[in-house]
Design an enzyme around this catalytic site. Structure first.
Site, mmCIF file in Angstrom:
data_model
loop_
_atom_site.group_PDB
_atom_site.id
_atom_site.type_symbol
_atom_site.label_atom_id
_atom_site.label_comp_id
_atom_site.label_asym_id
_atom_site.label_seq_id
_atom_site.Cartn_x
_atom_site.Cartn_y
_atom_site.Cartn_z
ATOM 1 N N ARG A 1 -31.242 -29.264 20.935
ATOM 2 C CA ARG A 1 -30.938 -30.669 21.223
ATOM 3 C C ARG A 1 -31.930 -31.294 22.192
ATOM 4 N NH1 ARG A 1 -25.674 -30.584 23.968
ATOM 5 N NH2 ARG A 1 -25.926 -32.829 23.943
ATOM 6 N N LYS A 2 -32.830 -30.500 22.712
ATOM 7 C CA LYS A 2 -33.750 -30.996 23.741
ATOM 8 C C LYS A 2 -35.045 -31.521 23.110
ATOM 9 C CE LYS A 2 -33.269 -27.071 25.829
ATOM 10 N NZ LYS A 2 -33.333 -25.910 26.732
ATOM 11 N N ASP B 1 -39.282 -45.059 29.719
ATOM 12 C CA ASP B 1 -38.009 -44.578 29.169
ATOM 13 C C ASP B 1 -37.770 -45.151 27.773
ATOM 14 O OD1 ASP B 1 -35.545 -43.319 29.079
ATOM 15 O OD2 ASP B 1 -34.531 -44.802 30.325
#
Ligand code: MFK
Length: 258
Positions: free
Chosen positions: A228-229, A183
């Site tokens: 936005r992805k 992450d």
């Protein structure tokens, strides 16, 4: 903000991490110059200016020059080598540091808070909050890591060494910690590519367990930006590329209100 740090000779490492790892020798670490600001605001993650604030023509003026990690205003840069680092981690660090010399790769400084290192940050001052990946006070027992970003390749590499306090199965790294490193690495790469993001989805295939004290590499690339992805792919492998520990995809959403 500029922070320069000079490291001196250190005593041989004796940490659990080093005993477990293949290496364990200590070595001199050369001076490093860095500049960065990073912030989390409302969960969005920022990394600002680090690509633009490094001065050309060699090291910038140092605010700090000591034989110990920078502790100016408590802003130690945790991405710099310390005595708990194994030889393998040190070797990888040296390899990527070398790659920074032509400007293709940049090393990202790392602090144990999200905001304290920013000069003039309104949130600067006494805060209890700690960055999740830097929340242990003793070197080597938690995560030791350093990230490098390649702008042209939209690629973030994180070299890391998990310590004994991160155990999942006996002797091995907890899978949640592997997820954290994925992450952080993929998220950091997304931030460096498009600006502040939130993690929306992480999908991880765990292929092999990671031995505590070993050295691993999380290698992430931004594959596509669609509005936005931000679509990323990340592989975690051993220091010598012989073992794949995990493969993951991550979707990050560019913050709309920051
Ligand atoms: C060097 C140091 C670097 C540090 C990096 C640290 C990395 C750590 C990062 C984190 O831990 S962030 C904290 C964990 N994540 C969260 O808490 C996020 C919680 N979720 C949210 O806040 C919102 O759901 C989110 C911001 C992700 C999206 O809400 P929005 O209202 O801004 O967007 P929206 O729901 O309109 O979705 C935008 C687009 O994304 C798509 N989308 C959103 N979530 C999705 C999802 N989960 N899966 C697939 N697609 C998704 C959605 O379909 C849509 O697609 P389209 O534009 O095509 O219509």
């Amino acid at each position: 903000m500029y922070v320069g740090v000079t490291w001196g000779t250190r005593a041989p490492a004796k940490s659990t991490s080093d005993r477990l790892s293949a290496g364990g020798n200590d070595r001199h670490t050369s001076a490093a110059m860095l500049s960065i600001c990073a912030r989390h605001t409302r969960g969005g993650i920022y990394l600002c200016n680090y690509l633009t604030t490094q001065r050309a023509g060699g090291p910038a003026p140092c605010h700090v020059s000591t034989s110990q990690p920078s502790l100016s205003k408590g802003h130690r840069d945790y991405s710099l080598p310390n005595a708990s680092w194994s030889q393998n981690l040190q070797d990888l660090y040296n390899k990527y540091q070398e790659l920074t010399k032509n400007g293709d790769w940049k090393r990202l400084p790392s602090y144990n808070t999200s905001v304290h290192h920013r000069e003039g940050d309104p949130m600067d001052g006494e805060r209890e909050n700690r960055l999740f990946t830097r929340n242990l006070d003793k070197d080597g027992v938690g995560l030791e890591y350093c990230m490098f970003y390649n702008k042209a390749e939209k690629r973030m590499v994180c070299i890391f060494q998990p310590g004994p306090y991160l155990e999942g199965p006996p002797g091995f790294l907890h899978g949640g910690c592997t997820a954290t490193m994925i992450d952080s690495t993929a998220g950091g790469g997304a931030v460096c590519t498009v600006g502040p993001v939130f993690t929306a989805n992480l999908n991880i295939d765990y292929r092999n367990p990671i031995l505590l004290g070993s050295t691993a590499i999380a290698d992430s690339t931004v594959e596509k930006v669609d509005g936005r992805k931000v679509y990323t792919r990340c592989t975690v492998r051993g220091h010598d590329d012989k073992v794949v520990y995990a493969e993951a995809t991550g979707l990050f959403i560019k913050s709309s209100n920051l």
